[in-house]
Scaffold this active site. Structure first.
Site, PDB file in Angstrom:
ATOM      1  N   CYS A 117       0.779  -1.193   0.000  1.00 58.25           N
ATOM      2  CA  CYS A 117       0.000   0.000   0.000  1.00 58.25           C
ATOM      3  C   CYS A 117       0.834   1.276   0.000  1.00 58.25           C
ATOM      4  O   CYS A 117       0.450   2.234  -0.642  1.00 58.25           O
ATOM      5  CB  CYS A 117      -0.914  -0.056   1.204  1.00 58.25           C
ATOM      6  SG  CYS A 117      -2.241   1.074   1.142  1.00 58.25           S
ATOM      7  N   ARG A 162      -3.071   4.917   4.937  1.00 54.64           N
ATOM      8  CA  ARG A 162      -3.498   4.177   3.756  1.00 54.64           C
ATOM      9  C   ARG A 162      -3.985   2.774   4.108  1.00 54.64           C
ATOM     10  O   ARG A 162      -4.602   2.112   3.284  1.00 54.64           O
ATOM     11  CB  ARG A 162      -2.348   4.097   2.750  1.00 54.64           C
ATOM     12  CG  ARG A 162      -1.894   5.457   2.250  1.00 54.64           C
ATOM     13  CD  ARG A 162      -0.571   5.376   1.506  1.00 54.64           C
ATOM     14  NE  ARG A 162      -0.696   4.731   0.223  1.00 54.64           N
ATOM     15  CZ  ARG A 162      -0.826   5.369  -0.937  1.00 54.64           C
ATOM     16  NH1 ARG A 162      -0.884   6.687  -0.956  1.00 54.64           N
ATOM     17  NH2 ARG A 162      -0.908   4.708  -2.068  1.00 54.64           N
ATOM     18  N   TRP A 222      -0.556  -3.989   2.245  1.00 54.74           N
ATOM     19  CA  TRP A 222      -1.943  -4.437   2.357  1.00 54.74           C
ATOM     20  C   TRP A 222      -2.052  -5.679   1.482  1.00 54.74           C
ATOM     21  O   TRP A 222      -1.831  -5.619   0.276  1.00 54.74           O
ATOM     22  CB  TRP A 222      -2.895  -3.347   1.882  1.00 54.74           C
ATOM     23  CG  TRP A 222      -4.351  -3.683   2.000  1.00 54.74           C
ATOM     24  CD1 TRP A 222      -5.122  -3.617   3.111  1.00 54.74           C
ATOM     25  CD2 TRP A 222      -5.218  -4.125   0.941  1.00 54.74           C
ATOM     26  NE1 TRP A 222      -6.419  -3.978   2.819  1.00 54.74           N
ATOM     27  CE2 TRP A 222      -6.504  -4.302   1.490  1.00 54.74           C
ATOM     28  CE3 TRP A 222      -5.026  -4.391  -0.416  1.00 54.74           C
ATOM     29  CZ2 TRP A 222      -7.588  -4.733   0.738  1.00 54.74           C
ATOM     30  CZ3 TRP A 222      -6.117  -4.817  -1.177  1.00 54.74           C
ATOM     31  CH2 TRP A 222      -7.373  -4.987  -0.586  1.00 54.74           C
ATOM     32  N   ASN A 272       4.004  -1.633  -5.065  1.00 57.54           N
ATOM     33  CA  ASN A 272       2.551  -1.450  -5.015  1.00 57.54           C
ATOM     34  C   ASN A 272       1.982  -1.869  -6.362  1.00 57.54           C
ATOM     35  O   ASN A 272       2.576  -1.591  -7.403  1.00 57.54           O
ATOM     36  CB  ASN A 272       2.177   0.005  -4.753  1.00 57.54           C
ATOM     37  CG  ASN A 272       2.369   0.392  -3.309  1.00 57.54           C
ATOM     38  OD1 ASN A 272       2.586  -0.455  -2.447  1.00 57.54           O
ATOM     39  ND2 ASN A 272       2.305   1.680  -3.034  1.00 57.54           N
ATOM     40  N   GLY A 273       0.798  -2.464  -6.342  1.00 55.53           N
ATOM     41  CA  GLY A 273       0.163  -2.897  -7.586  1.00 55.53           C
ATOM     42  C   GLY A 273       0.094  -4.406  -7.653  1.00 55.53           C
ATOM     43  O   GLY A 273       0.232  -5.113  -6.654  1.00 55.53           O
ATOM     44  N   GLU A 296     -24.505   3.975   2.990  1.00 56.18           N
ATOM     45  CA  GLU A 296     -23.280   4.497   3.594  1.00 56.18           C
ATOM     46  C   GLU A 296     -23.232   4.207   5.095  1.00 56.18           C
ATOM     47  O   GLU A 296     -22.171   3.856   5.631  1.00 56.18           O
ATOM     48  CB  GLU A 296     -23.173   5.998   3.331  1.00 56.18           C
ATOM     49  CG  GLU A 296     -21.980   6.676   3.967  1.00 56.18           C
ATOM     50  CD  GLU A 296     -20.642   6.211   3.447  1.00 56.18           C
ATOM     51  OE1 GLU A 296     -19.619   6.573   4.058  1.00 56.18           O
ATOM     52  OE2 GLU A 296     -20.593   5.475   2.437  1.00 56.18           O
ATOM     53  N   LYS A 344     -20.239   2.077   6.905  1.00 61.85           N
ATOM     54  CA  LYS A 344     -19.422   2.568   8.009  1.00 61.85           C
ATOM     55  C   LYS A 344     -19.410   1.548   9.150  1.00 61.85           C
ATOM     56  O   LYS A 344     -18.363   1.284   9.742  1.00 61.85           O
ATOM     57  CB  LYS A 344     -19.957   3.914   8.537  1.00 61.85           C
ATOM     58  CG  LYS A 344     -19.735   5.097   7.624  1.00 61.85           C
ATOM     59  CD  LYS A 344     -18.307   5.594   7.582  1.00 61.85           C
ATOM     60  CE  LYS A 344     -17.492   5.043   6.450  1.00 61.85           C
ATOM     61  NZ  LYS A 344     -17.906   5.256   5.098  1.00 61.85           N
ATOM     62  N   GLU A 356     -17.301  -1.484   8.195  1.00 62.18           N
ATOM     63  CA  GLU A 356     -15.877  -1.202   8.065  1.00 62.18           C
ATOM     64  C   GLU A 356     -15.145  -1.208   9.401  1.00 62.18           C
ATOM     65  O   GLU A 356     -14.034  -1.747   9.497  1.00 62.18           O
ATOM     66  CB  GLU A 356     -15.677   0.168   7.408  1.00 62.18           C
ATOM     67  CG  GLU A 356     -15.947   0.190   5.917  1.00 62.18           C
ATOM     68  CD  GLU A 356     -15.752   1.570   5.334  1.00 62.18           C
ATOM     69  OE1 GLU A 356     -15.135   1.668   4.267  1.00 62.18           O
ATOM     70  OE2 GLU A 356     -16.209   2.557   5.953  1.00 62.18           O
ATOM     71  N   HIS A 414     -39.444  -7.151   0.188  1.00 60.86           N
ATOM     72  CA  HIS A 414     -39.074  -8.055  -0.899  1.00 60.86           C
ATOM     73  C   HIS A 414     -37.867  -8.907  -0.526  1.00 60.86           C
ATOM     74  O   HIS A 414     -37.046  -9.249  -1.375  1.00 60.86           O
ATOM     75  CB  HIS A 414     -38.797  -7.268  -2.177  1.00 60.86           C
ATOM     76  CG  HIS A 414     -39.992  -6.551  -2.703  1.00 60.86           C
ATOM     77  ND1 HIS A 414     -41.058  -7.192  -3.286  1.00 60.86           N
ATOM     78  CD2 HIS A 414     -40.313  -5.226  -2.699  1.00 60.86           C
ATOM     79  CE1 HIS A 414     -41.979  -6.312  -3.642  1.00 60.86           C
ATOM     80  NE2 HIS A 414     -41.554  -5.105  -3.286  1.00 60.86           N
ATOM     81  N   LYS A 425      -6.737   2.674   2.615  1.00 62.37           N
ATOM     82  CA  LYS A 425      -7.315   3.980   2.323  1.00 62.37           C
ATOM     83  C   LYS A 425      -7.291   4.286   0.839  1.00 62.37           C
ATOM     84  O   LYS A 425      -8.264   4.755   0.269  1.00 62.37           O
ATOM     85  CB  LYS A 425      -6.544   5.059   3.093  1.00 62.37           C
ATOM     86  CG  LYS A 425      -7.125   6.466   2.947  1.00 62.37           C
ATOM     87  CD  LYS A 425      -8.483   6.567   3.593  1.00 62.37           C
ATOM     88  CE  LYS A 425      -9.039   7.961   3.583  1.00 62.37           C
ATOM     89  NZ  LYS A 425     -10.408   8.022   4.107  1.00 62.37           N
TER      90      LYS A 425
END
Length: 608
Positions: free
Chosen positions: A2, A27, A74, A98-99, A481, A485, A488, A504, A603
């Site tokens: 990360c 991050r 990460w 990274n990647g 949202e 939260k 997370e 439903h 992040k």
């Protein structure tokens, strides 16, 4: 991924690397490590877990040298273990990455057939072994790095050091962000500007397939063919105080309570308060809003939720159809190109890999791209045709709060400007909407005053196994949202639903143990939301109602009620998300989870 940091200079690299990694903690990461060259010796320190473990390791096993690289990882390939932590090495080479190396399996198999023994499960480890392989043919380090890079497929940012080359640090970018910092007698590489501002504000943003040779007193940037290329030097605006959270316990808490201020700052740059009008002409000078007949919003996570709210406003004020896509799905479903349409991408970091790919896909099709970002120096900000900036300031907590609400303010201003340009809003309507926007910061302060009441709700509900969040209209994305939260940072399963969809399927989950959070602002949909609330109550659901109303049979039956002052169509979703942010925050603190750096999350998501 990360976070990457690298330095070459006259000072001991280790303290600079560790401090840089601390400034990259926001991050998100699950392991960390550094590699430092001392003479002809390559020193390696890697740990699973937080940077405090790395600091403890280095206290017992000091590393000194004038060139080094560091990384917070990460996990993508392989679990978070010491063996999988970066840097990865071969006998002479150390690499941070990274990647994702997409063809690493083929490369790994080839190297294993040649006798290479791998120590990790990562895709990254093929890189040092490829460079080592080229060095064994007699190539100089620069040529060996280039030869190895040509064999890689995928997205990557690399920092590379080679044993025996104490005045040489390599950096390579393709797809993942990487920048160079120019100092006095020392130079740096990093994933973003945050770890560099204590040492320099002179920044070079690398472009795809840049290969950089850094020495103590020089920086040389070339392409894969070895030809010199010019990249301009920029002056970074990132604050050196990015890591200060005083007087708050957590960054997320600080960022929730910063919302009145940052909402005001964002509005200040988008409206003329005296004239009660929106001013986006300079930002959108390359976009003719009056000619636009469709908008496609593309984003990920919280930014996608912001886009969903924005759709309600744009369609209502500008009378054009709006689609909202998850970026990781968008370019793979082969959407048809629509004439006279624009693509709008939303990203807090401006580096989100899937969103950046969507931006490039749209530009390849000839569609103008408008970006909403929080980081002016980001890749998305540099590549978009027009940029609307949130003024959220650095957001350190992985779970986004103030970035989300400032994105909503920007979308609201865009929707008003769009409606005015198309002749769908007259001057008095624009003035009324701007008046509403101007009151949002003060109204947000009044919502946050209920912090203690929300803490009390969190105490009574912290042991629940799951949550259901319900909303209608622009509060439906807010329900999504709120559920996100909670997931997370508390690790409690939560779902957000359009309230009318409850019957439903999700209604099957409701019993006496399930908390149901209902967003019920007064307005055209209020009675329908109350009907849905009654359906949940009839099944025994534990109700938390966030509403404008102060009385009514439905509220009497609720276990908890949070009231918000009457608000208009623009203010409502912005205000109604704040109690949900605080609910998640307090429950996470009570449960003892890592609020600012929740497990498994990053992040800035720079891989697809």
């Amino acid at each position: 991924m990360c976070g990457i940091i690298g330095v070459i200079g006259e000072r001991n690299a280790t303290p600079i690397l560790v401090e840089g990694l601390k400034r990259l903690e926001y991050r998100g990461y699950d392991s960390a490590g550094i590699a430092v060259l001392q003479g002809d010796k390559l020193q390696l320190a890697r740990v699973k877990g937080k940077l405090t473990y790395l600091e403890n390791y280095l206290a017992a096993n000091p590393c000194t040298g004038r060139v080094g690289i560091g990384h917070t990882r990460w996990a993508t390939h392989g679990p978070p273990t010491q063996e999988n932590a970066h840097p990865h090495t071969s006998p002479r080479v150390a690499v941070v990455h990274n990647g994702i190396i997409e063809n690493y399996q083929q490369l790994r198999q080839m190297l294993q057939q040649e006798g290479v023994v791998f120590q990790s499960a990562t895709d990254t480890e093929v890189v040092p072994h490829l460079i080592e392989r080229e060095l064994q043919t007699g190539l100089e380090p620069e040529a060996a790095v280039r030869a190895a890079i040509r064999q890689l497929e995928g997205a990557f940012a690399l920092g590379i050091i080679v044993r025996g080359e104490a005045d040489l640090l390599f950096a390579v970018r393709r797809g993942s962000p990487l920048l160079v910092g120019l100092g006095e007698g020392e130079n740096f590489i990093a994933s973003d500007a945050a770890p560099l501002v204590p040492y320099t504000r002179q920044i070079i943003f690398l472009q795809d397939n840049d290969v950089v040779l850094l020495r103590r007193d020089s920086v040389q940037i070339t392409n894969l063919a070895g030809e010199r290329v010019h990249r301009p030097v920029k002056y970074s605006q990132v604050s050196a105080a990015i890591t200060d959270k005083w007087p708050y316990r957590h960054y997320m808490q600080k960022e929730i309570f910063e919302q009145p201020t940052v909402l005001g700052e964002t509005l200040k740059g988008l409206i003329d308060a005296a004239q009660r009008c929106v001013l986006l002409d300079d930002s959108l000078e390359r976009i003719d809003l009056a000619a636009i007949k469709g908008v496609n919003i593309v984003a990920c996570g919280t930014s996608w939720h912001a886009g969903l709210v924005g759709r309600y406003w744009i369609e209502a004020f500008a009378q054009v159809p709006v689609s909202v896509d998850i970026a990781s799905e968008y370019r793979y479903r082969e959407p048809p190109a629509l004439p006279d349409s624009i693509t709008m991408v939303i990203s807090q970091s401006g580096e989100t890999a899937d969103t950046l790919a969507a931006l490039r896909f749209a530009r390849q099709r000839g569609e103008p791209v408008v970006a909403i970002v929080n980081v002016p120096e980001s890749t998305i900000a540099r590549e978009a045709d027009a940029v609307l900036y949130t003024q959220a300031g650095p957001e350190i907590g992985v779970a986004s709060t103030k970035a989300f609400t400032t994105q909503l303010v920007v979308l609201a201003c865009f929707a008003v400007a769009f409606g005015k340009a198309r002749g769908c809003l007259d001057r008095s309507q624009e003035a009324a909407l701007v008046e509403e926007l101007l009151h949002i910061p003060a109204m947000m302060e009044q919502v946050l005053v209920q912090d203690e009441a929300i803490l009390a709700v969190a105490r009574s509900w912290m042991h629940a196994a799951g949550f259901l969040f319900l909303g209608r209209g622009s509060c439906f994305p807010v329900a999504l949202e709120g559920a996100l939260k909670l997931k997370e940072i508390t690790y409690i399963h939560a779902e957000g639903y359009a309230a009318g969809e409850m019957k439903h399927g999700p209604i099957a989950l409701i019993d006496e143990q399930l908390p149901v959070v209902v967003l019920a602002p007064q307005g055209p949909l209020y009675d329908k939301v109350v009907s849905n609330l009654e359906e949940a109550r009839a099944r025994g659901g534990r109700l938390l109602v966030v509403t404008t109303a102060v009385e009514g049979e439905a509220l009497v039956a609720a276990e908890a009620v949070l009231t918000i002052a009457p608000s208009g169509v623009l203010a409502t979703p912005i205000l109604y998300v704040a109690p949900l942010q605080l609910l998640a925050y307090h429950m996470a603190v009570l449960k003892g989870t890592d609020v600012d750096q929740p497990r498994n999350l990053a992040k800035s998501v720079t891989v697809e």
